[in-house]
Design a protein around this motif. Structure first.
Motif, PDB file in Angstrom:
ATOM      1  N   LEU A 121      33.397  34.814  34.273  1.00  0.00           N
ATOM      2  CA  LEU A 121      33.605  33.633  35.079  1.00  0.00           C
ATOM      3  C   LEU A 121      34.054  32.518  34.426  1.00  0.00           C
ATOM      4  CD1 LEU A 121      31.033  33.893  37.949  1.00  0.00           C
ATOM      5  CD2 LEU A 121      33.483  33.770  38.320  1.00  0.00           C
ATOM      6  N   ASP A 166      37.707  32.882  33.075  1.00  0.00           N
ATOM      7  CA  ASP A 166      38.611  32.846  33.863  1.00  0.00           C
ATOM      8  C   ASP A 166      38.798  31.950  35.060  1.00  0.00           C
ATOM      9  OD1 ASP A 166      38.539  36.517  34.109  1.00  0.00           O
ATOM     10  OD2 ASP A 166      39.484  35.128  32.777  1.00  0.00           O
ATOM     11  N   TYR A 167      37.689  31.007  34.968  1.00  0.00           N
ATOM     12  CA  TYR A 167      37.726  30.059  35.941  1.00  0.00           C
ATOM     13  C   TYR A 167      38.671  28.733  35.405  1.00  0.00           C
ATOM     14  CZ  TYR A 167      36.249  26.197  39.126  1.00  0.00           C
ATOM     15  OH  TYR A 167      36.232  25.221  39.952  1.00  0.00           O
ATOM     16  N   GLU A 217      42.685  31.917  45.404  1.00  0.00           N
ATOM     17  CA  GLU A 217      42.519  32.219  44.050  1.00  0.00           C
ATOM     18  C   GLU A 217      41.316  32.561  43.740  1.00  0.00           C
ATOM     19  OE1 GLU A 217      44.411  29.064  42.285  1.00  0.00           O
ATOM     20  OE2 GLU A 217      46.387  30.061  41.795  1.00  0.00           O
ATOM     21  N   GLN A 253      40.430  36.008  44.944  1.00  0.00           N
ATOM     22  CA  GLN A 253      40.848  36.994  43.899  1.00  0.00           C
ATOM     23  C   GLN A 253      39.814  37.039  42.751  1.00  0.00           C
ATOM     24  OE1 GLN A 253      44.849  36.164  42.675  1.00  0.00           O
ATOM     25  NE2 GLN A 253      45.318  38.232  42.174  1.00  0.00           N
ATOM     26  N   LEU A 254      39.638  35.987  42.099  1.00  0.00           N
ATOM     27  CA  LEU A 254      38.716  36.159  41.005  1.00  0.00           C
ATOM     28  C   LEU A 254      37.458  36.468  41.385  1.00  0.00           C
ATOM     29  CD1 LEU A 254      38.021  35.205  37.975  1.00  0.00           C
ATOM     30  CD2 LEU A 254      37.567  32.946  38.645  1.00  0.00           C
ATOM     31  N   LYS A 265      37.521  40.302  41.693  1.00  0.00           N
ATOM     32  CA  LYS A 265      38.049  40.800  40.308  1.00  0.00           C
ATOM     33  C   LYS A 265      36.374  41.165  39.653  1.00  0.00           C
ATOM     34  CE  LYS A 265      40.817  39.506  37.556  1.00  0.00           C
ATOM     35  NZ  LYS A 265      41.893  38.382  37.102  1.00  0.00           N
ATOM     36  N   VAL A 266      35.844  39.918  39.645  1.00  0.00           N
ATOM     37  CA  VAL A 266      34.681  39.791  38.533  1.00  0.00           C
ATOM     38  C   VAL A 266      33.545  40.930  39.114  1.00  0.00           C
ATOM     39  CG1 VAL A 266      32.931  38.364  37.610  1.00  0.00           C
ATOM     40  CG2 VAL A 266      35.088  37.455  37.834  1.00  0.00           C
ATOM     41  N   TYR A 271      44.768  42.820  45.738  1.00  0.00           N
ATOM     42  CA  TYR A 271      44.529  42.050  44.493  1.00  0.00           C
ATOM     43  C   TYR A 271      44.308  43.275  43.544  1.00  0.00           C
ATOM     44  CZ  TYR A 271      43.504  37.962  46.980  1.00  0.00           C
ATOM     45  OH  TYR A 271      43.488  36.826  47.825  1.00  0.00           O
TER      46      TYR A 271
END
Lengths: 249, 204
Positions: free
Chosen positions: A175, A178-179, A187, A190-191, A194-195, A240
């Motif tokens: 995190l 990518d944050y 978004e 999505q993040l 994914k994480v 995603y």
């Protein structure tokens, strides 16, 4: 290790540590993970459901996400029975505030009040601490959208993105990379997905193993807490690229 | 003067065909002086449940706040809205808790229960429930309201006719009571929508 000092929760070890609190955090490290991400138009909470069996009677109630009041919700990691007690306490505290002040309880105050309860179990009474970590997501008119993480010691902090439960170190560092500031709610979802998919132990991710909830402002300006339906969640996972689309035969 | 007549109030609820209406006056007074002409006596608990509280204004507000507290917790724990019958039992229990130092209120509860069946009831200030199939009344204008409702009420009215009936019953009754009036507030509830209307009557 000074095992002699373990048995009483309310005593420091010679090294100045509270072992019972640390053991509680160990218990949470084995539980299903949960991730929270703050975006500019909402807060996203995603949780991993650890118990998935065909025999489980599915109902509309959630395993990881709970509503505390109209404007605050939480995700749970740890011992579920301990969590139920604390969630009930938080709900009553929120209503008591509203009864006295006729307005919703500010999110930080709610978190603080619950953490004060948790702290009590580390200092007096001789009872063990609660084996639960929470991610609180909420909105109030003073500070807008907020995300807080609290642990068994009664410590809490405000976060832009946080992870609790199994593999939370890995999730937290992912995190951190990518944050981005000013993420939109989509978004953030999505993040989070994914994480979670990267840090979860299971090989394939389906909507049965996940729970997704969002706290946002509806078009009429009221705070809404919404749990994603399994169908919508499946579609999102495919969109995603987290799960492969089913092969048409 | 009795404590129940200190602020002045008028409340009525009526059952129609798959709908109900609940109406109140708008005056808040301190004995003979009128203080407010927009006082809210009817409160929404959820989309299909309304609570009217007549009697002492302060107790009405506090009782309403306590009931919101209990209902919110119920909603969070049971993940559903409270049925009107259940809510009536809750109000009754809360009032009886204060048996020897009561809330000076007379509640009127109106809601749509299972299968959207209308439910109305009233109770005295210590929680004695009075279920009725047609109409219930409360407040300083209750005697006039009983008479007006008894003569104007017909069973199974559609919502438009129900609105007219309850409005006429309310306005004619509060005109005969010096402590209530200054207009009316009518909520008409069907399974699909809630309509709120303000009535203009004799402003005295």
């Amino acid at each position: 290790m000074s095992r002699r000092y373990d048995s009483r929760t309310t005593i420091f070890s010679p090294e100045g540590r509270l072992y019972q609190v640390e053991y509680a955090m160990e218990a949470i490290g084995n539980a299903g993970s949960a991730i929270g991400i703050l975006s500019k138009d909402g807060v996203v909470l995603v949780g991993e459901k650890k118990v998935t069996s065909k025999l489980l009677q599915t109902s509309t109630s959630t395993e990881k996400m709970y509503k505390i009041d109209d404007h605050v919700a939480c995700a749970v990691a740890g011992i579920m029975s301990d969590a139920n007690i604390l969630i009930n306490t938080a709900r009553v505290q929120a209503q008591r505030y509203t009864f006295s002040y006729q307005e919703p309880m500010p999110v930080e105050q709610l978190v603080q009040s619950l953490c004060d309860t948790k702290q009590g179990y580390t200092q007096f009474g001789g009872l063990r601490p609660f084996g639960v970590s929470f991610l609180f997501a909420g909105w109030d008119k003073n500070y807008g959208f907020q995300l807080y993480m609290s642990d068994p010691s009664g410590n809490y902090g405000g976060w832009k993105a946080a992870a609790v439960g199994a593999n939370n170190q890995a999730a937290q560092s992912m995190l951190k990379q990518d944050y981005k500031e000013d993420m939109s709610r989509e978004e953030a979802v999505q993040l989070a997905l994914k994480v979670l998919s990267k840090t979860m132990d299971s090989t394939s991710l389906t909507s049965e193993k996940l729970e997704l909830a969002e706290v946002f402002l509806s078009s009429s300006g009221k705070v809404k807490y919404q749990v994603c339906t399994p169908d919508a969640l499946s579609k999102m996972l495919i969109k995603y690229g987290v799960t492969q689309a089913p092969v048409e035969s | 003067m009795s404590i129940f007549e200190y602020n002045g109030s008028a409340l009525v609820a009526m059952v129609g065909k798959n709908c109900f209406a609940i109406a109140s006056d708008r005056r808040l007074g301190v004995q003979l002086q009128t203080i407010a002409t927009d006082f809210q006596r009817i409160f929404k608990i959820h989309d299909k449940l309304f609570l009217g509280l007549s009697g002492l204004g302060s107790d009405a507000q506090t009782l309403h706040q306590r009931l919101v507290f209990r209902h919110k917790l119920y909603q969070l724990r049971e993940e559903r809205d409270m049925k009107p019958e259940t809510f009536a039992s809750l109000v009754s229990a809360i009032l009886y808790e204060k048996r020897f130092g009561p809330y000076f209120c007379q509640p009127v509860i109106a809601g749509l229960g299972d299968d959207d069946k209308p439910f109305i009831c009233t109770m005295d200030s210590i929680g004695a429930k009075e279920l009725a199939k047609d109409f219930v009344v409360a407040g300083t204008a209750s005697e006039s309201l009983y008479g007006a409702c008894e003569s104007m009420f017909k069973p199974d009215m559609e919502h438009e006719e129900l609105f007219e009936t309850i409005s006429q019953a309310l306005l004619s009754s509060v005109d005969r009571d010096c402590l209530s009036g200054w207009g009316g507030h009518v909520y008409l509830v069907t399974p699909t929508e809630v309509t709120e209307r303000i009535l203009k009557g004799r402003m005295d």
